[in-house]
Design a protein around this motif. Structure first.
Motif, short mmCIF file in Angstrom:
data_model
loop_
_atom_site.label_atom_id
_atom_site.label_comp_id
_atom_site.label_asym_id
_atom_site.label_seq_id
_atom_site.Cartn_x
_atom_site.Cartn_y
_atom_site.Cartn_z
N PRO A 1 20.28 18.48 -3.12
CA PRO A 1 18.85 17.81 -2.50
C PRO A 1 18.50 17.00 -3.65
CG PRO A 1 18.46 19.96 -1.77
CD PRO A 1 19.70 19.92 -2.87
N ALA A 2 18.07 15.71 -3.50
CA ALA A 2 17.51 14.56 -4.65
C ALA A 2 16.42 15.25 -5.03
CB ALA A 2 17.36 13.37 -4.15
N GLU A 3 16.01 15.59 -6.29
CA GLU A 3 14.81 15.85 -6.68
C GLU A 3 14.29 15.02 -7.80
OE1 GLU A 3 15.11 19.76 -8.52
OE2 GLU A 3 15.95 20.75 -6.78
N SER A 4 13.05 14.66 -7.94
CA SER A 4 12.29 13.85 -8.61
C SER A 4 11.22 14.39 -9.27
CB SER A 4 11.94 12.66 -7.96
OG SER A 4 10.92 12.03 -8.70
N ASP A 5 11.10 14.17 -10.74
CA ASP A 5 10.14 14.65 -11.45
C ASP A 5 9.11 13.48 -11.90
OD1 ASP A 5 8.01 16.36 -12.80
OD2 ASP A 5 9.12 15.91 -14.53
N GLY A 6 9.16 12.48 -10.92
CA GLY A 6 8.69 11.19 -11.15
C GLY A 6 6.91 11.11 -11.59
N ARG A 7 6.49 12.39 -10.84
CA ARG A 7 5.05 12.59 -11.13
C ARG A 7 4.83 13.07 -12.37
NH1 ARG A 7 0.05 11.16 -8.83
NH2 ARG A 7 -1.41 12.24 -10.54
N GLU B 1 6.79 12.54 -14.97
CA GLU B 1 7.21 11.55 -15.91
C GLU B 1 5.85 10.34 -15.97
OE1 GLU B 1 10.72 9.48 -14.82
OE2 GLU B 1 11.66 11.54 -15.13
N LEU B 2 5.29 10.23 -14.94
CA LEU B 2 4.23 9.30 -14.91
C LEU B 2 2.96 9.80 -15.54
CD1 LEU B 2 3.21 6.61 -13.42
CD2 LEU B 2 2.26 8.01 -11.41
N GLU B 3 2.70 10.99 -15.21
CA GLU B 3 1.69 11.72 -16.13
C GLU B 3 1.94 11.62 -17.64
OE1 GLU B 3 0.40 14.61 -12.72
OE2 GLU B 3 1.20 15.53 -14.52
N ALA B 4 3.17 11.88 -18.12
CA ALA B 4 3.48 11.84 -19.45
C ALA B 4 3.52 10.23 -20.19
CB ALA B 4 5.05 12.18 -19.57
N LEU B 5 3.66 9.50 -19.19
CA LEU B 5 3.70 8.05 -19.72
C LEU B 5 2.18 7.49 -19.71
CD1 LEU B 5 6.66 6.57 -17.82
CD2 LEU B 5 6.39 6.48 -20.15
N THR B 6 1.32 7.99 -18.84
CA THR B 6 0.09 7.49 -18.79
C THR B 6 -0.89 8.41 -19.47
OG1 THR B 6 -0.64 8.56 -16.83
CG2 THR B 6 0.51 6.30 -16.65
N GLY B 7 -0.37 9.55 -19.67
CA GLY B 7 -1.19 10.56 -20.34
C GLY B 7 -2.37 11.14 -19.50
N HIS B 8 -2.29 10.64 -18.05
CA HIS B 8 -3.31 11.23 -17.29
C HIS B 8 -2.78 12.01 -15.94
CE1 HIS B 8 -6.37 8.31 -18.61
NE2 HIS B 8 -5.56 7.37 -18.66
N SER C 1 0.73 -1.23 -0.09
CA SER C 1 0.10 -0.01 -0.08
C SER C 1 0.92 1.25 -0.12
CB SER C 1 -1.08 0.11 1.27
OG SER C 1 -1.88 -1.02 1.02
N VAL C 2 2.05 1.08 0.61
CA VAL C 2 2.95 2.41 0.88
C VAL C 2 3.36 2.89 -0.57
CG1 VAL C 2 5.06 3.26 1.58
CG2 VAL C 2 3.65 2.25 2.99
N ILE C 3 3.90 1.47 -1.38
CA ILE C 3 4.50 1.63 -2.40
C ILE C 3 3.45 2.43 -3.61
CG2 ILE C 3 5.49 0.59 -4.50
CD1 ILE C 3 6.60 -1.47 -2.37
N ARG C 4 2.13 1.77 -3.50
CA ARG C 4 1.26 2.33 -4.35
C ARG C 4 0.90 3.77 -4.07
NH1 ARG C 4 -4.30 3.23 -3.54
NH2 ARG C 4 -5.67 2.96 -5.46
N LYS C 5 0.95 4.20 -2.86
CA LYS C 5 0.67 5.47 -2.47
C LYS C 5 1.85 6.48 -2.84
CE LYS C 5 -0.53 8.73 1.41
NZ LYS C 5 0.23 9.63 0.65
N ASN C 6 3.07 5.79 -2.73
CA ASN C 6 4.32 6.73 -3.25
C ASN C 6 4.08 7.13 -4.84
OD1 ASN C 6 5.46 6.89 -0.78
ND2 ASN C 6 6.74 5.03 -1.00
N ASP D 1 3.88 10.59 -6.05
CA ASP D 1 5.13 11.12 -6.46
C ASP D 1 5.74 10.39 -7.68
OD1 ASP D 1 5.34 12.66 -4.12
OD2 ASP D 1 6.14 10.91 -3.07
N GLY D 2 5.22 9.46 -8.36
CA GLY D 2 5.38 9.03 -9.44
C GLY D 2 6.88 7.89 -9.37
N VAL D 3 7.11 7.52 -7.93
CA VAL D 3 8.34 6.77 -7.79
C VAL D 3 7.79 5.91 -6.59
CG1 VAL D 3 10.20 8.41 -8.64
CG2 VAL D 3 9.42 8.53 -6.28
N ALA D 4 8.58 4.63 -6.73
CA ALA D 4 8.22 3.69 -5.62
C ALA D 4 8.75 3.94 -4.31
CB ALA D 4 8.51 2.30 -6.25
N GLY D 5 9.93 4.46 -4.45
CA GLY D 5 10.50 4.82 -3.14
C GLY D 5 10.53 6.43 -2.75
N THR D 6 10.80 6.66 -1.61
CA THR D 6 10.90 8.00 -1.37
C THR D 6 12.23 8.23 -0.78
OG1 THR D 6 10.00 7.83 0.82
CG2 THR D 6 8.44 8.67 -0.97
#
Ligand code: SF4
Ligand code: SF4
Length: 154
Positions: free
Chosen positions: A138-144, A146-153, A108-113, A117-122
């Motif tokens: 500081p580590a930065e992620s544009d995972g979210r 990227e996820l939106e770009a991949l899924t189109g949502h 559930s935690v991985i799903r929420k992440n 945020d678009g990434v499995a780990g934080t």
């Protein structure tokens, strides 16, 4: 080629126990190479396939089921001489469990992440401190994004 179940099915019968029973001859080769079975008393891919064959696999659905101990290493998939694909059976059971709202807290935690945020780990506080000590930004992620770009949502 035999295909286990369907990713959209919600019925345990759809995993195809009758077909599995036709293919699997309980040789145990899948167990012999399984790392999860080696270190767990209640995880056994041969037994999981057998229970689906016998129509008693319902007990394998749920957050406390041994199915979550599978490492998805694909050893059983590669070694099974009958083309049964035990990992596909495990994944079909996981999908059914998840659709029924039953999975371990760690999943559930991985799903929420991923959804947040678009990434499995934080990045943990400890990791952030180490980065700072090493003079790293500081580590930065544009995972979210990227996820939106991949899924189109969004
Ligand atoms: S799933 Fe394959 S490797 Fe495992 S017991 Fe059945 S036939 Fe043997
Ligand atoms: S994929 Fe899962 S069931 Fe198959 S050998 Fe690896 S840990 Fe065992």
């Amino acid at each position: 080629m035999y295909t286990v179940g369907s990713s959209t099915s919600e019925d345990i019968d759809s995993i195809g126990g009758r077909e599995l029973a036709r293919l699997c001859y309980s040789c145990g080769i899948c167990v012999g190479g399984c790392p999860a079975a080696r270190f767990s008393d209640d995880f056994n891919p041969r037994r999981i396939v057998l229970e689906i064959c016998l129509g008693i696999g319902r007990r394998l659905v749920g957050g406390g089921s041994p199915i979550w101990k599978c490492t998805t290493c694909y050893t059983c998939h590669e070694r099974c001489p009958a083309g049964v694909k035990p990992l596909d059976v495990v994944m079909a059971l996981r999908n059914i469990s998840f659709r029924e709202g039953a999975c371990p807290e760690s999943v559930s935690v991985i799903r929420k992440n991923v959804l947040d945020d678009g990434v499995a780990g934080t990045v943990t506080r400890r990791a952030a401190e180490i980065r700072q000590k090493m003079g790293l930004p500081p580590a930065e992620s544009d995972g979210r994004g990227e996820l939106e770009a991949l899924t189109g949502h969004e």
